[in-house]
Design a protein around this motif. Structure first.
Motif, mmCIF file in Angstrom:
data_model
loop_
_atom_site.group_PDB
_atom_site.id
_atom_site.type_symbol
_atom_site.label_atom_id
_atom_site.label_comp_id
_atom_site.label_asym_id
_atom_site.label_seq_id
_atom_site.Cartn_x
_atom_site.Cartn_y
_atom_site.Cartn_z
ATOM 1 N N GLU A 167 -6.050 -3.180 11.172
ATOM 2 C CA GLU A 167 -7.276 -2.362 11.158
ATOM 3 C C GLU A 167 -7.258 -1.343 10.029
ATOM 4 O OE1 GLU A 167 -7.543 -0.358 14.886
ATOM 5 O OE2 GLU A 167 -7.792 -2.213 16.025
ATOM 6 N N ARG A 168 -6.081 -0.801 9.743
ATOM 7 C CA ARG A 168 -5.984 0.276 8.764
ATOM 8 C C ARG A 168 -5.666 -0.228 7.358
ATOM 9 N NH1 ARG A 168 -4.627 4.304 12.797
ATOM 10 N NH2 ARG A 168 -6.361 4.060 14.220
ATOM 11 N N GLY A 169 -5.615 -1.555 7.162
ATOM 12 C CA GLY A 169 -5.475 -2.120 5.827
ATOM 13 C C GLY A 169 -4.051 -2.326 5.342
ATOM 14 N N ASN A 187 -5.336 5.100 7.123
ATOM 15 C CA ASN A 187 -5.914 3.964 6.425
ATOM 16 C C ASN A 187 -5.224 3.847 5.071
ATOM 17 O OD1 ASN A 187 -7.856 3.289 8.404
ATOM 18 N ND2 ASN A 187 -9.137 4.973 7.707
ATOM 19 N N TRP A 188 -4.890 2.608 4.693
ATOM 20 C CA TRP A 188 -4.203 2.395 3.420
ATOM 21 C C TRP A 188 -5.165 2.688 2.281
ATOM 22 C CZ3 TRP A 188 -5.046 -0.711 -0.794
ATOM 23 C CH2 TRP A 188 -4.005 -0.719 -1.736
ATOM 24 N N ARG A 189 -4.640 3.353 1.247
ATOM 25 C CA ARG A 189 -5.384 3.631 0.010
ATOM 26 C C ARG A 189 -4.480 3.277 -1.157
ATOM 27 N NH1 ARG A 189 -6.180 8.942 2.512
ATOM 28 N NH2 ARG A 189 -4.620 9.624 1.041
#
Length: 179
Positions: A154-156, A96-98
């Motif tokens: 989905e993961r940004g 997931n992107w942060r």
């Protein structure tokens, strides 16, 4: 009459050479087929083993998922895994992107897709991306790429405002621009 026999001998020699070439190709394909079958067998065994392990696991044991570039979190009950260094069931290859995370944490094909979408002047479709990442524009490759694009959404990592049209994630670009 002599030239007719010479012509037949020449054609026979050419046919013999072609047969030898085809036999060599068949031998190579046979070797490649054997390797592909071995790979398929290993994957089937791996899938069956994972299914057995999951079926044997008590439902109260936690499942740990490790993401690419992410540290392994401490498990709630370390005594449940006494003797085991780490109990990993799955690996999250596309994290997931942060904030602060760049495309370098992604597997190469996902990184290529993110770069193509970022370089595009507007929203792009999967069939436009496929040739730009070096794949043939075949239905299977387009569908596989579309699946990867959906996972990135989905993961940004990307946005999909209109179905099938992909753009860089706005929150990523907005947070990147404010630095």
């Amino acid at each position: 009459m002599g030239s007719l026999f010479k012509e037949l001998e020449a054609r026979e020699a050419a046919a013999r050479v072609r047969v030898e070439e085809l036999e060599a190709e068949a031998a190579e394909l046979s070797g490649r087929l054997r390797l592909a079958k071995e790979s398929l067998e290993r994957l089937q065994i791996a899938r069956e083993t994972v299914a057995e392990v999951l079926a044997e696991m008590p439902p109260d044991k936690p499942v740990v998922v490790v993401g690419a570039g992410q540290p392994v979190a401490e498990e709630p009950d370390a005594s449940a895994y006494a003797g085991a260094e780490r109990h990993v069931i799955g690996v999250l290859t596309v994290p997931n992107w942060r904030p602060g995370m760049g495309p370098e944490v992604l597997p190469q094909v996902y990184r290529d897709i993110v770069e193509v979408v970022a370089d595009a002047p507007g929203p792009v479709r999967a069939k436009q991306i496929v040739p730009r990442i070096g794949l043939p524009a075949e239905t299977g490759k387009i569908e596989s790429t579309r699946s990867k694009l959906k996972r990135l959404v989905e993961r940004g990592w990307l946005d999909e405002d209109t179905p099938g049209m992909f753009t860089p994630a706005r929150r990523r670009t907005a947070s990147s621009d404010s630095r």
